[in-house]
Design a protein around this motif. Structure first.
Motif, PDB file in Angstrom:
ATOM      1  N   ALA A 190       0.850  -0.935  -0.483  1.00 45.85           N
ATOM      2  CA  ALA A 190       0.000   0.060   0.580  1.00 45.85           C
ATOM      3  C   ALA A 190       0.830   1.402   0.241  1.00 45.85           C
ATOM      4  O   ALA A 190       0.729   1.923  -0.193  1.00 45.85           O
ATOM      5  CB  ALA A 190      -0.923  -0.036   1.257  1.00 45.85           C
ATOM      6  N   THR A 191       2.218   0.989   0.743  1.00 50.09           N
ATOM      7  CA  THR A 191       2.535   2.122   1.003  1.00 50.09           C
ATOM      8  C   THR A 191       3.272   2.600  -0.548  1.00 50.09           C
ATOM      9  O   THR A 191       3.691   3.953  -0.631  1.00 50.09           O
ATOM     10  CB  THR A 191       3.823   2.288   2.106  1.00 50.09           C
ATOM     11  OG1 THR A 191       3.031   2.206   3.402  1.00 50.09           O
ATOM     12  CG2 THR A 191       4.730   3.337   2.348  1.00 50.09           C
ATOM     13  N   VAL A 240      -0.661   6.871  -6.641  1.00 50.27           N
ATOM     14  CA  VAL A 240      -1.378   5.837  -6.953  1.00 50.27           C
ATOM     15  C   VAL A 240      -3.028   6.368  -6.404  1.00 50.27           C
ATOM     16  O   VAL A 240      -2.542   6.433  -5.188  1.00 50.27           O
ATOM     17  CB  VAL A 240      -1.373   3.935  -6.712  1.00 50.27           C
ATOM     18  CG1 VAL A 240      -3.037   3.529  -7.175  1.00 50.27           C
ATOM     19  CG2 VAL A 240      -0.765   3.626  -8.049  1.00 50.27           C
ATOM     20  N   GLY A 241      -4.057   6.223  -6.573  1.00 51.53           N
ATOM     21  CA  GLY A 241      -5.013   7.266  -6.102  1.00 51.53           C
ATOM     22  C   GLY A 241      -5.472   6.340  -4.975  1.00 51.53           C
ATOM     23  O   GLY A 241      -5.722   4.164  -5.331  1.00 51.53           O
ATOM     24  N   VAL A 242      -6.712   6.725  -4.279  1.00 51.85           N
ATOM     25  CA  VAL A 242      -6.398   6.109  -2.851  1.00 51.85           C
ATOM     26  C   VAL A 242      -7.594   5.163  -3.776  1.00 51.85           C
ATOM     27  O   VAL A 242      -8.008   4.306  -3.007  1.00 51.85           O
ATOM     28  CB  VAL A 242      -7.302   6.750  -1.374  1.00 51.85           C
ATOM     29  CG1 VAL A 242      -8.635   7.699  -2.284  1.00 51.85           C
ATOM     30  CG2 VAL A 242      -7.155   6.280  -0.002  1.00 51.85           C
ATOM     31  N   ARG A 243      -8.891   5.394  -3.795  1.00 50.27           N
ATOM     32  CA  ARG A 243      -9.446   4.421  -4.607  1.00 50.27           C
ATOM     33  C   ARG A 243      -9.107   3.521  -5.498  1.00 50.27           C
ATOM     34  O   ARG A 243     -10.192   2.289  -4.990  1.00 50.27           O
ATOM     35  CB  ARG A 243     -10.816   5.548  -5.279  1.00 50.27           C
ATOM     36  CG  ARG A 243     -11.405   6.431  -4.786  1.00 50.27           C
ATOM     37  CD  ARG A 243     -13.273   6.473  -5.440  1.00 50.27           C
ATOM     38  NE  ARG A 243     -13.606   7.395  -4.408  1.00 50.27           N
ATOM     39  CZ  ARG A 243     -14.334   7.262  -3.335  1.00 50.27           C
ATOM     40  NH1 ARG A 243     -14.369   5.850  -3.353  1.00 50.27           N
ATOM     41  NH2 ARG A 243     -15.066   7.657  -3.172  1.00 50.27           N
ATOM     42  N   VAL A 244      -7.597   3.564  -6.461  1.00 45.98           N
ATOM     43  CA  VAL A 244      -7.470   2.414  -6.921  1.00 45.98           C
ATOM     44  C   VAL A 244      -7.114   1.720  -5.963  1.00 45.98           C
ATOM     45  O   VAL A 244      -7.350  -0.536  -5.931  1.00 45.98           O
ATOM     46  CB  VAL A 244      -6.573   2.959  -8.375  1.00 45.98           C
ATOM     47  CG1 VAL A 244      -5.957   1.307  -8.335  1.00 45.98           C
ATOM     48  CG2 VAL A 244      -7.361   3.288  -9.103  1.00 45.98           C
ATOM     49  N   SER A 265     -11.009   4.535   4.606  1.00 46.85           N
ATOM     50  CA  SER A 265     -10.356   5.006   6.309  1.00 46.85           C
ATOM     51  C   SER A 265      -9.400   3.588   6.241  1.00 46.85           C
ATOM     52  O   SER A 265      -9.116   3.211   6.772  1.00 46.85           O
ATOM     53  CB  SER A 265     -11.049   5.582   7.165  1.00 46.85           C
ATOM     54  OG  SER A 265     -12.520   3.877   7.117  1.00 46.85           O
ATOM     55  N   THR A 266     -10.579   2.128   5.715  1.00 43.15           N
ATOM     56  CA  THR A 266      -9.097   1.231   6.184  1.00 43.15           C
ATOM     57  C   THR A 266      -8.361   1.632   4.942  1.00 43.15           C
ATOM     58  O   THR A 266      -7.036   1.002   5.947  1.00 43.15           O
ATOM     59  CB  THR A 266     -10.058  -0.143   5.898  1.00 43.15           C
ATOM     60  OG1 THR A 266     -11.587  -0.543   6.595  1.00 43.15           O
ATOM     61  CG2 THR A 266      -8.943  -1.138   5.714  1.00 43.15           C
ATOM     62  N   THR A 267      -8.209   1.963   4.495  1.00 46.58           N
ATOM     63  CA  THR A 267      -7.031   1.574   3.210  1.00 46.58           C
ATOM     64  C   THR A 267      -5.668   2.472   3.099  1.00 46.58           C
ATOM     65  O   THR A 267      -4.355   2.539   3.984  1.00 46.58           O
ATOM     66  CB  THR A 267      -7.533   2.254   1.683  1.00 46.58           C
ATOM     67  OG1 THR A 267      -8.711   1.011   1.505  1.00 46.58           O
ATOM     68  CG2 THR A 267      -6.592   1.925   0.845  1.00 46.58           C
ATOM     69  N   ILE A 268      -6.720   4.077   4.241  1.00 45.77           N
ATOM     70  CA  ILE A 268      -5.971   5.030   4.562  1.00 45.77           C
ATOM     71  C   ILE A 268      -4.586   4.277   5.352  1.00 45.77           C
ATOM     72  O   ILE A 268      -3.919   4.448   6.086  1.00 45.77           O
ATOM     73  CB  ILE A 268      -6.443   6.292   4.737  1.00 45.77           C
ATOM     74  CG1 ILE A 268      -7.243   6.822   3.331  1.00 45.77           C
ATOM     75  CG2 ILE A 268      -5.366   7.500   5.413  1.00 45.77           C
ATOM     76  CD1 ILE A 268      -8.547   8.225   3.438  1.00 45.77           C
ATOM     77  N   GLY A 269      -4.922   3.952   6.449  1.00 45.47           N
ATOM     78  CA  GLY A 269      -4.552   3.352   7.707  1.00 45.47           C
ATOM     79  C   GLY A 269      -3.782   2.375   7.038  1.00 45.47           C
ATOM     80  O   GLY A 269      -2.643   2.387   7.903  1.00 45.47           O
ATOM     81  N   TYR A 270      -3.159   2.066   6.022  1.00 48.99           N
ATOM     82  CA  TYR A 270      -2.578   1.226   5.849  1.00 48.99           C
ATOM     83  C   TYR A 270      -1.128   1.852   5.336  1.00 48.99           C
ATOM     84  O   TYR A 270      -0.143   1.162   4.965  1.00 48.99           O
ATOM     85  CB  TYR A 270      -2.549  -0.120   4.503  1.00 48.99           C
ATOM     86  CG  TYR A 270      -3.790  -0.934   5.009  1.00 48.99           C
ATOM     87  CD1 TYR A 270      -2.925  -1.942   4.900  1.00 48.99           C
ATOM     88  CD2 TYR A 270      -4.457  -1.196   5.894  1.00 48.99           C
ATOM     89  CE1 TYR A 270      -3.209  -3.162   6.002  1.00 48.99           C
ATOM     90  CE2 TYR A 270      -5.235  -2.419   5.732  1.00 48.99           C
ATOM     91  CZ  TYR A 270      -4.580  -3.544   6.224  1.00 48.99           C
ATOM     92  OH  TYR A 270      -5.040  -4.592   6.518  1.00 48.99           O
ATOM     93  N   VAL A 271      -1.303   2.346   5.016  1.00 53.58           N
ATOM     94  CA  VAL A 271      -0.105   4.138   4.295  1.00 53.58           C
ATOM     95  C   VAL A 271       0.715   4.614   4.997  1.00 53.58           C
ATOM     96  O   VAL A 271       0.234   4.822   6.081  1.00 53.58           O
ATOM     97  CB  VAL A 271      -1.080   4.817   2.944  1.00 53.58           C
ATOM     98  CG1 VAL A 271       0.279   5.684   2.754  1.00 53.58           C
ATOM     99  CG2 VAL A 271      -1.616   3.936   2.117  1.00 53.58           C
ATOM    100  N   ASP A 272       1.995   4.576   5.143  1.00 55.91           N
ATOM    101  CA  ASP A 272       2.666   5.074   5.915  1.00 55.91           C
ATOM    102  C   ASP A 272       3.633   6.010   4.982  1.00 55.91           C
ATOM    103  O   ASP A 272       3.164   6.216   3.642  1.00 55.91           O
ATOM    104  CB  ASP A 272       4.253   4.159   6.045  1.00 55.91           C
ATOM    105  CG  ASP A 272       3.971   3.656   7.234  1.00 55.91           C
ATOM    106  OD1 ASP A 272       3.066   3.723   8.105  1.00 55.91           O
ATOM    107  OD2 ASP A 272       4.793   2.372   7.851  1.00 55.91           O
ATOM    108  N   ALA A 273       3.367   7.103   5.473  1.00 50.49           N
ATOM    109  CA  ALA A 273       4.246   8.638   5.014  1.00 50.49           C
ATOM    110  C   ALA A 273       5.224   8.440   5.680  1.00 50.49           C
ATOM    111  O   ALA A 273       5.700   9.418   7.154  1.00 50.49           O
ATOM    112  CB  ALA A 273       3.277  10.100   5.360  1.00 50.49           C
TER     113      ALA A 273
END
Length: 191
Positions: free
Chosen positions: A148-149, A156-160, A171-179
């Motif tokens: 995901a990160t 890659v956009g959040v919906r894809v 919101s589940t997907t966003i939690g997987y991405v490290d900045a």
């Protein structure tokens, strides 16, 4: 609050793959691990794969996996697109396996070659691989978080990304991405 699984750097992933190369069942272990890192599969999805899910009637590795509701965490079927490099890894593994019984587990175990790993035993196995390679904080979920990160850092956009992860909620997907710092540097350059 529980700590999230470590997201691996390319160097750390290389260290794990180098460790795998020195052990028994290297092709199997490499393919299983890379399905989490390069295709975003959950450990339970990897464990649930059957040869027929991955190998077409002509013997070629499929470009897409269609996971049934029984194979996924949320009990919702999903389609997983496999990149060329993932298909090559699976093909390399399949050349090392003597039998391609369509109903057999894709990833065999010594104790139960027909059924293969359970999600729990594969999660423990991955934890042991990371630990043996000296990667602290990594778990069976590290592959998905790294996947995901990596995609997010490439724009890659959040919906894809949500669809690639098999999530039903952004919101589940966003939690997987490290900045990470590299992503922040690139973002600042856009301003």
């Amino acid at each position: 609050m529980t700590k999230k699984a470590k997201t691996l750097t390319p160097t750390e992933l290389r260290r794990v793959l180098d460790h795998i190369a020195t052990r028994k069942h290297a092709a199997r272990n490499r393919a299983m691990l890379l399905l989490t890192h390069w295709a975003g599969l959950r450990v339970g999805e990897v464990a649930a794969l059957r040869c027929s899910d991955v190998v077409a009637a002509d013997g070629a590795v499929r470009e897409t996996l269609v996971l049934s509701a029984e194979q996924t965490k949320g009990r919702h079927s999903r389609t997983v697109f496999l990149s060329e490099r993932v298909r090559k890894e699976i093909a390399t593994y399949l050349r090392a396996v003597p039998s391609h019984n369509p109903e057999r587990a894709l990833f065999y175990t010594q104790k139960n070659p027909l059924r293969g790993f359970t999600a729990n035993t594969l999660a423990q196995f991955f934890f042991g691989l990371y630990k043996a390679a000296g990667i602290d904080g990594a778990s069976s979920h590290s592959g998905r978080r790294t996947f995901a990160t990596t995609l997010a850092s490439k724009g890659v956009g959040v919906r894809v990304l949500m669809r690639a992860m098999g999530h039903r909620n952004i919101s589940t997907t966003i939690g997987y991405v490290d900045a990470n710092d590299d992503m922040l540097r690139k973002a600042i350059e856009l301003a």
